[in-house]
Design a protein around this motif. Structure first.
Motif, PDB file in Angstrom:
ATOM      1  N   UNK A 103       1.328   9.900 -22.255  1.00 41.23           N
ATOM      2  CA  UNK A 103       1.551  11.319 -22.527  1.00 41.23           C
ATOM      3  C   UNK A 103       0.219  12.043 -22.403  1.00 41.23           C
ATOM      4  N   UNK A 104       0.237  13.185 -21.709  1.00 38.78           N
ATOM      5  CA  UNK A 104      -0.930  14.060 -21.655  1.00 38.78           C
ATOM      6  C   UNK A 104      -0.492  15.424 -22.158  1.00 38.78           C
ATOM      7  N   UNK A 105      -1.221  15.958 -23.145  1.00 44.64           N
ATOM      8  CA  UNK A 105      -0.950  17.294 -23.680  1.00 44.64           C
ATOM      9  C   UNK A 105      -1.974  18.249 -23.089  1.00 44.64           C
ATOM     10  N   UNK A 107      10.012  11.357 -17.977  1.00 42.85           N
ATOM     11  CA  UNK A 107       9.030  11.333 -16.895  1.00 42.85           C
ATOM     12  C   UNK A 107       8.919  12.703 -16.223  1.00 42.85           C
ATOM     13  N   UNK A 108       7.677  13.181 -16.071  1.00 44.61           N
ATOM     14  CA  UNK A 108       7.444  14.462 -15.418  1.00 44.61           C
ATOM     15  C   UNK A 108       6.689  15.423 -16.312  1.00 44.61           C
ATOM     16  N   UNK A 109       6.661  16.682 -15.891  1.00 48.09           N
ATOM     17  CA  UNK A 109       5.938  17.740 -16.597  1.00 48.09           C
ATOM     18  C   UNK A 109       6.935  18.642 -17.312  1.00 48.09           C
ATOM     19  N   UNK A 110       6.652  18.924 -18.582  1.00 43.82           N
ATOM     20  CA  UNK A 110       7.513  19.739 -19.434  1.00 43.82           C
ATOM     21  C   UNK A 110       6.728  20.948 -19.944  1.00 43.82           C
ATOM     22  N   UNK A 111       7.223  22.140 -19.695  1.00 49.67           N
ATOM     23  CA  UNK A 111       6.568  23.386 -20.120  1.00 49.67           C
ATOM     24  C   UNK A 111       7.138  23.839 -21.466  1.00 49.67           C
ATOM     25  N   UNK A 112       6.243  24.273 -22.348  1.00 50.61           N
ATOM     26  CA  UNK A 112       6.625  24.810 -23.652  1.00 50.61           C
ATOM     27  C   UNK A 112       7.227  26.197 -23.431  1.00 50.61           C
ATOM     28  N   UNK A 113       8.497  26.406 -23.816  1.00 51.10           N
ATOM     29  CA  UNK A 113       9.173  27.664 -23.507  1.00 51.10           C
ATOM     30  C   UNK A 113       9.652  28.449 -24.728  1.00 51.10           C
ATOM     31  N   UNK A 122      11.031  22.472 -24.857  1.00 57.16           N
ATOM     32  CA  UNK A 122      10.312  22.225 -23.599  1.00 57.16           C
ATOM     33  C   UNK A 122      11.324  22.153 -22.461  1.00 57.16           C
ATOM     34  N   UNK A 123      10.923  22.693 -21.308  1.00 55.15           N
ATOM     35  CA  UNK A 123      11.771  22.696 -20.136  1.00 55.15           C
ATOM     36  C   UNK A 123      11.082  21.950 -19.008  1.00 55.15           C
ATOM     37  N   UNK A 124      11.837  21.125 -18.286  1.00 56.49           N
ATOM     38  CA  UNK A 124      11.265  20.317 -17.212  1.00 56.49           C
ATOM     39  C   UNK A 124      10.871  21.190 -16.027  1.00 56.49           C
ATOM     40  N   UNK A 125       9.670  20.952 -15.513  1.00 54.60           N
ATOM     41  CA  UNK A 125       9.188  21.678 -14.341  1.00 54.60           C
ATOM     42  C   UNK A 125       9.581  20.914 -13.089  1.00 54.60           C
ATOM     43  N   UNK A 126      10.006  21.646 -12.083  1.00 54.47           N
ATOM     44  CA  UNK A 126      10.452  20.982 -10.847  1.00 54.47           C
ATOM     45  C   UNK A 126       9.429  21.067  -9.772  1.00 54.47           C
ATOM     46  N   UNK A 178       2.927  16.086 -20.173  1.00 55.54           N
ATOM     47  CA  UNK A 178       3.150  15.305 -18.965  1.00 55.54           C
ATOM     48  C   UNK A 178       3.385  13.850 -19.384  1.00 55.54           C
ATOM     49  N   UNK A 179       4.547  13.321 -19.000  1.00 50.58           N
ATOM     50  CA  UNK A 179       4.867  11.921 -19.253  1.00 50.58           C
ATOM     51  C   UNK A 179       4.776  11.171 -17.927  1.00 50.58           C
ATOM     52  N   UNK A 180       4.023  10.066 -17.923  1.00 49.01           N
ATOM     53  CA  UNK A 180       3.838   9.260 -16.725  1.00 49.01           C
ATOM     54  C   UNK A 180       4.065   7.789 -17.061  1.00 49.01           C
ATOM     55  N   UNK A 181       4.444   7.050 -16.051  1.00 47.74           N
ATOM     56  CA  UNK A 181       4.621   5.616 -16.221  1.00 47.74           C
ATOM     57  C   UNK A 181       3.630   4.922 -15.286  1.00 47.74           C
TER      58      UNK A 181
END
Length: 155
Positions: A83-85, A42-48, A151-155, A73-76
Motif C-alpha cells: 500500500x502506498x498513501x 489492486x490499483x489506484x483509489x482516489x479519496x472522494x 474511495x473510488x477506483x481510478x481507471x 495505491x495497492x500493488x502486488x
C-alpha cells in the motif's frame, strides 16, 4: 401419538419458515463478484467523500482541495501486497508526500499494516465494484463520530 405428530409437524413448519427467512435476508445483501478482496483492491483509489453520523443523521463533510488529491495505491509484487498513501498539502496543494510502499495484509473486512511504528487496522466496506470505504471513529467538530472515507477506483 397424535401429540407427537403435531409437535413434529410444528417443528417442521418452524424450521421451514426460518429457512425461508434466512434466504430472504441473504437476497437483500448487495453481491459483488470479486476473485478475492486482495485482487479487488489492486490499483489506484482516489479519496472522494467523507461521511459522518451526527446522531442518527448521515452528513457529508466538505473536503478541502488538498484532500481531493489524496489517493491509495495497492500493488502486488512477488505474491506480497503493498500500500502506498499519497497526500497533498500546502498552498495550492503543491507539497506532495508519500508513505512509500508499505506491506499490507488484506482480510475479509479489514487491512492491516505498519504506519511508522504503529500497527494500523483499517475496517473497510466494499460499496460497489469501483468504490469502497474505510470506517473508523474520530473526533470531528468536537465530537467523537463514526466516519466513513469513500474511495473510488481510478481507471
Amino acid at each position: 401419538m397424535e401429540k407427537i405428530i403435531s409437535i413434529l409437524l410444528l417443528c417442521l413448519l418452524i424450521t421451514n419458515c426460518q429457512s425461508q427467512q434466512k434466504k430472504k435476508e441473504v437476497k437483500n445483501k448487495p453481491t459483488i463478484s470479486v476473485k478475492s478482496d486482495a485482487e479487488y483492491f489492486l490499483g489506484t483509489w482516489k479519496f472522494v467523500e467523507k461521511n459522518y453520523l451526527d446522531g442518527t443523521e448521515k452528513k457529508i463533510y466538505s473536503l478541502h482541495e488538498c484532500m481531493k488529491k489524496y489517493n491509495l495505491v495497492f500493488e502486488k509484487e512477488n505474491g506480497n501486497m503493498f500500500l502506498t498513501k499519497n497526500y497533498a498539502t500546502g498552498k495550492d496543494c503543491n507539497i506532495k508526500s508519500s508513505s512509500g510502499k508499505i506491506a499490507v495484509t488484506i482480510n475479509q473486512s479489514s487491512f492491516s499494516y505498519w504506519d511508522a511504528d504503529l500497527k494500523k487496522l483499517d475496517q473497510y466496506k466494499i460499496l460497489s465494484k469501483d468504490k469502497f470505504s474505510i470506517v473508523y471513529s474520530d473526533i470531528l467538530d468536537g465530537k467523537v463520530r463514526d466516519i466513513e472515507d469513500v474511495y473510488e477506483k481510478q481507471k
